[in-house]
Design a protein around this motif. Structure first.
Motif, PDB file in Angstrom:
ATOM      1  N   ILE A 369       0.865  -1.090   0.001  1.00  0.00           N
ATOM      2  CA  ILE A 369      -0.090  -0.132  -0.059  1.00  0.00           C
ATOM      3  C   ILE A 369       0.719   1.256  -0.010  1.00  0.00           C
ATOM      4  O   ILE A 369       1.653   1.279   0.745  1.00  0.00           O
ATOM      5  CB  ILE A 369      -0.769  -0.098   1.106  1.00  0.00           C
ATOM      6  CG1 ILE A 369      -1.765  -1.190   1.403  1.00  0.00           C
ATOM      7  CG2 ILE A 369      -2.145   1.345   0.978  1.00  0.00           C
ATOM      8  CD1 ILE A 369      -2.283  -1.304   2.827  1.00  0.00           C
ATOM      9  N   GLY A 370       0.767   2.107  -0.880  1.00  0.00           N
ATOM     10  CA  GLY A 370       1.479   3.175  -0.878  1.00  0.00           C
ATOM     11  C   GLY A 370       1.453   4.259  -2.182  1.00  0.00           C
ATOM     12  O   GLY A 370       0.722   3.865  -3.013  1.00  0.00           O
ATOM     13  N   GLU A 405      -0.342  12.249   5.206  1.00  0.00           N
ATOM     14  CA  GLU A 405       0.682  11.208   5.557  1.00  0.00           C
ATOM     15  C   GLU A 405      -0.118  10.107   6.300  1.00  0.00           C
ATOM     16  O   GLU A 405      -0.848  10.417   7.275  1.00  0.00           O
ATOM     17  CB  GLU A 405       1.511  11.987   6.789  1.00  0.00           C
ATOM     18  CG  GLU A 405       2.317  13.154   6.047  1.00  0.00           C
ATOM     19  CD  GLU A 405       3.694  12.863   5.534  1.00  0.00           C
ATOM     20  OE1 GLU A 405       4.230  11.989   6.112  1.00  0.00           O
ATOM     21  OE2 GLU A 405       3.816  13.280   4.354  1.00  0.00           O
ATOM     22  N   ILE A 406       0.589   8.794   6.242  1.00  0.00           N
ATOM     23  CA  ILE A 406       0.033   7.964   7.262  1.00  0.00           C
ATOM     24  C   ILE A 406       1.267   7.483   8.245  1.00  0.00           C
ATOM     25  O   ILE A 406       2.490   7.995   8.000  1.00  0.00           O
ATOM     26  CB  ILE A 406      -0.304   6.508   6.380  1.00  0.00           C
ATOM     27  CG1 ILE A 406       0.702   6.210   5.433  1.00  0.00           C
ATOM     28  CG2 ILE A 406      -1.525   6.927   5.471  1.00  0.00           C
ATOM     29  CD1 ILE A 406       0.445   4.415   4.927  1.00  0.00           C
ATOM     30  N   GLU A 407       1.028   6.873   9.307  1.00  0.00           N
ATOM     31  CA  GLU A 407       1.779   6.660  10.554  1.00  0.00           C
ATOM     32  C   GLU A 407       3.188   6.012   9.643  1.00  0.00           C
ATOM     33  O   GLU A 407       2.973   5.071   8.960  1.00  0.00           O
ATOM     34  CB  GLU A 407       1.123   5.935  11.557  1.00  0.00           C
ATOM     35  CG  GLU A 407       1.841   5.651  12.600  1.00  0.00           C
ATOM     36  CD  GLU A 407       2.598   4.434  12.925  1.00  0.00           C
ATOM     37  OE1 GLU A 407       3.605   4.844  13.274  1.00  0.00           O
ATOM     38  OE2 GLU A 407       2.259   3.334  12.496  1.00  0.00           O
ATOM     39  N   ALA A 411       3.572   3.011   7.158  1.00  0.00           N
ATOM     40  CA  ALA A 411       3.751   3.241   5.722  1.00  0.00           C
ATOM     41  C   ALA A 411       5.112   2.295   5.369  1.00  0.00           C
ATOM     42  O   ALA A 411       5.203   2.090   4.445  1.00  0.00           O
ATOM     43  CB  ALA A 411       4.285   4.835   5.633  1.00  0.00           C
ATOM     44  N   ALA A 412       6.107   2.359   6.289  1.00  0.00           N
ATOM     45  CA  ALA A 412       7.299   1.457   5.983  1.00  0.00           C
ATOM     46  C   ALA A 412       6.858  -0.127   5.797  1.00  0.00           C
ATOM     47  O   ALA A 412       7.498  -0.761   5.104  1.00  0.00           O
ATOM     48  CB  ALA A 412       8.569   1.556   7.091  1.00  0.00           C
ATOM     49  N   PRO A 416       5.263  -0.604  -1.131  1.00  0.00           N
ATOM     50  CA  PRO A 416       5.345  -1.589  -2.007  1.00  0.00           C
ATOM     51  C   PRO A 416       6.578  -1.504  -2.796  1.00  0.00           C
ATOM     52  O   PRO A 416       6.853  -2.539  -3.505  1.00  0.00           O
ATOM     53  CB  PRO A 416       4.186  -0.798  -3.302  1.00  0.00           C
ATOM     54  CG  PRO A 416       3.579   0.410  -2.483  1.00  0.00           C
ATOM     55  CD  PRO A 416       4.163   0.726  -1.207  1.00  0.00           C
ATOM     56  N   ARG A 417       7.385  -0.611  -2.236  1.00  0.00           N
ATOM     57  CA  ARG A 417       9.086  -0.842  -2.909  1.00  0.00           C
ATOM     58  C   ARG A 417       9.719  -1.614  -1.945  1.00  0.00           C
ATOM     59  O   ARG A 417      11.039  -1.502  -2.154  1.00  0.00           O
ATOM     60  CB  ARG A 417       9.437   0.498  -3.296  1.00  0.00           C
ATOM     61  CG  ARG A 417       8.491   1.279  -4.341  1.00  0.00           C
ATOM     62  CD  ARG A 417       9.371   2.548  -4.619  1.00  0.00           C
ATOM     63  NE  ARG A 417       8.553   3.394  -5.514  1.00  0.00           N
ATOM     64  CZ  ARG A 417       8.354   3.610  -6.638  1.00  0.00           C
ATOM     65  NH1 ARG A 417       9.136   2.650  -7.448  1.00  0.00           N
ATOM     66  NH2 ARG A 417       7.712   4.306  -7.190  1.00  0.00           N
ATOM     67  N   ARG A 418       9.423  -2.104  -0.844  1.00  0.00           N
ATOM     68  CA  ARG A 418      10.426  -2.675   0.239  1.00  0.00           C
ATOM     69  C   ARG A 418      11.020  -3.754  -0.168  1.00  0.00           C
ATOM     70  O   ARG A 418      12.179  -3.741   0.412  1.00  0.00           O
ATOM     71  CB  ARG A 418       9.373  -2.810   1.494  1.00  0.00           C
ATOM     72  CG  ARG A 418       8.641  -3.950   1.412  1.00  0.00           C
ATOM     73  CD  ARG A 418       7.587  -4.237   2.623  1.00  0.00           C
ATOM     74  NE  ARG A 418       6.366  -5.206   2.612  1.00  0.00           N
ATOM     75  CZ  ARG A 418       5.466  -5.172   1.980  1.00  0.00           C
ATOM     76  NH1 ARG A 418       4.848  -4.030   1.430  1.00  0.00           N
ATOM     77  NH2 ARG A 418       4.541  -6.049   1.994  1.00  0.00           N
ATOM     78  N   PHE A 419      10.541  -4.396  -1.051  1.00  0.00           N
ATOM     79  CA  PHE A 419      11.658  -5.748  -1.718  1.00  0.00           C
ATOM     80  C   PHE A 419      12.635  -5.298  -2.430  1.00  0.00           C
ATOM     81  O   PHE A 419      13.603  -5.659  -2.456  1.00  0.00           O
ATOM     82  CB  PHE A 419      10.555  -6.611  -2.049  1.00  0.00           C
ATOM     83  CG  PHE A 419       9.365  -7.199  -1.265  1.00  0.00           C
ATOM     84  CD1 PHE A 419       9.743  -7.867   0.012  1.00  0.00           C
ATOM     85  CD2 PHE A 419       8.148  -6.701  -1.642  1.00  0.00           C
ATOM     86  CE1 PHE A 419       8.671  -8.198   0.581  1.00  0.00           C
ATOM     87  CE2 PHE A 419       7.143  -7.016  -0.654  1.00  0.00           C
ATOM     88  CZ  PHE A 419       7.416  -7.929   0.478  1.00  0.00           C
TER      89      PHE A 419
END
Ligand code: FAD
Length: 425
Positions: A369-370, A405-407, A411-412, A416-419
């Motif tokens: 989610i982002g 802004e979300i918390e 958010a982290a 969606p780009r964390r991988f």
């Protein structure tokens, strides 16, 4: 090429503008539980909402049992997911109540408890281990003997050797709440029954007759975005027409990563995890067969029976990555074998439906989610818990669309780009 303009905010509930955008127009790609609940939140906040889907409610959400089960869905080593599930469960009564009030009828949200049963002694030990973890996470549960479980549910089979009561694991009927939101959208928003083939970027060629739209105005206000043409300003439909809006939210489940025009380098790591599920009708003479959700382990394999108010039962669900799109014979066999161990009376029910759908899985089982580009938010990858998590995902998605802004920790966790970041290290 024809372009339909989506007009500005229409009259309706009081808008709740955040510090970011004022409510404007938004296109939501996908009318599963995520697209529809997010549409609901945005409608309520005063946005002009268009949902596009060639066949609304036909994806994973169509199959789902609708268990809202933050405690009994706990598995080892998923601390991020626990927090999201608990937060989402707390939001469900409010969401269901608001949608029910909006359509003037209940939407199948039931706060009856869940009984988790052990099919044999080894299953009882496995449940006891899990119970320890659930308690450490602060979840409310009570271990009971098989005799006490049978007093609660007289239809339990003789093989059940112990059980756990979980008061806070509830259910909703996904088809009823989705149909209710769709009905509201038909009246207060727009439903376009077409596939979206891609996203439209600012600066792309359009009809010369087009008047400048408010997306262009936003581009001008944010010259950095406008100059490189990255801002998403609408969608292209399968028939070649385009729709314009201030914001686009992609909630197309498994198909989300295949849309043309996603930002370069954005790889949504989704994989299909198929689930077989049955719907059966309990004969009048046996009703109610069970009065609460009965689930459990049978020789280490999970199974559940979710009773609906209309006398039907949902029996699910397998989990397979074999690529078989239709219901699997082995899967259906497994479900009936294990369900009848917990509740033998299922063998006397009438089969209404055998369904298989693919859950949109992610590498860590946490959704994606982002806000991934100006004008573009994605909300997908809800895997096994999309019905439960939708109450939270809808709020996060609506906040992101509105530029709020979300918390940061959340958010982290759902970025969606964390991988991609992990791989780049
Ligand atoms: C058997 C089974 C049981 C489950 N049980 C539970 C449960 O008890 N509790 C729980 O919390 N979760 C459960 N889940 C998980 C849950 O169903 C999913 O996580 C959730 O439904 C995902 O919702 P979604 O809206 O993201 O995707 P979907 O429901 O798949 O919706 C995506 C929509 O996008 C549309 N679409 C696709 N491509 C396009 C396009 N190009 N243009 C326009 N529209 C498009 C599709 O037609 C579809 O309607 C279960 C899943 C399965 C398979």
């Amino acid at each position: 090429m024809v372009e339909q303009r989506i007009s500005g905010p229409r009259s309706g509930p009081a808008p709740q503008p955040g510090p970011g955008h004022r409510p404007g127009s938004v296109i939501i790609v996908g009318a599963g539980i995520i697209g529809l609940t997010t549409a609901w939140e945005l409608l309520e906040a005063g946005w002009d909402v268009t949902v596009c889907d060639p066949e609304p409610m036909s994806g994973a959400s169509f199959a789902a049992a609708g268990m809202l089960a933050p405690a009994s869905e706990v598995v080892w080593d998923q601390p991020t997911l626990y927090g999201l599930m608990v937060s989402a469960a707390q939001l469900w009564p409010l969401l269901a109540g608001r949608v029910a009030a909006g359509v003037g009828r209940p939407v199948g949200h039931l706060t009856t408890e869940t009984l988790v049963c052990a099919g044999d002694a080894a299953d009882r030990r496995a449940l006891a281990d899990l119970t320890g973890l659930q308690r450490r996470l602060g979840m409310d549960l009570e271990e009971i003997s098989s005799a006490t479980a049978r007093q609660l549910e007289p239809a339990l089979g003789p093989g059940v050797v112990g059980a756990v009561r979980i008061p806070d694991d509830h259910q909703v009927d996904p088809r009823r709440i989705m149909a209710a939101i769709l009905e509201v959208l038909e009246q207060r928003g727009t439903v376009v029954r077409q596939q979206v083939s891609g996203l439209r970027r600012s600066g792309e060629a359009r009809d010369s007759a087009d008047a400048p739209d408010s997306a262009d105005a936003r581009d001008n206000a944010d010259a950095g975005e406008a100059r490189d043409g990255r801002r998403v300003v609408g969608v292209r439909l399968a028939d070649g027409t385009t729709l314009a809006a201030d914001e686009v939210l992609v909630a197309a489940g498994l198909a989300s990563g295949g849309l043309d025009g996603l930002p370069e380098g954005l790889d949504l790591p989704l994989r299909p995890v198929w689930g077989d599920i049955l719907r059966v009708r309990v004969p009048e003479r046996l009703r109610p067969l069970v009065t609460r959700t009965v689930r459990g382990l049978v020789h280490g394999v999970p199974v559940y029976l979710v009773p609906r108010e209309d006398g039907t039962l949902v029996i699910g669900a397998t989990s397979r990555e074999d690529g078989l799109a239709g219901p699997s014979v082995g899967g259906v066999h497994q479900l009936l074998r294990d369900a009848q161990r917990l509740v033998p009376g299922v063998l006397e029910c009438e089969v209404l439906e055998v369904t298989a759908r693919a859950r949109p899985g992610t590498p860590d089982d946490v959704p994606l989610i982002g806000r991934v580009a100006p004008g573009l938010t994605v909300s997908t990858g809800y895997f096994r818990h999309g019905i439960l998590l939708s109450a939270l995902g809808a709020r996060l998605g609506a906040d992101l669309v509105a530029g709020r802004e979300i918390e940061p920790e959340t958010a982290a966790a759902v970025d969606p780009r964390r991988f991609a970041r992990v791989m780049a290290r």
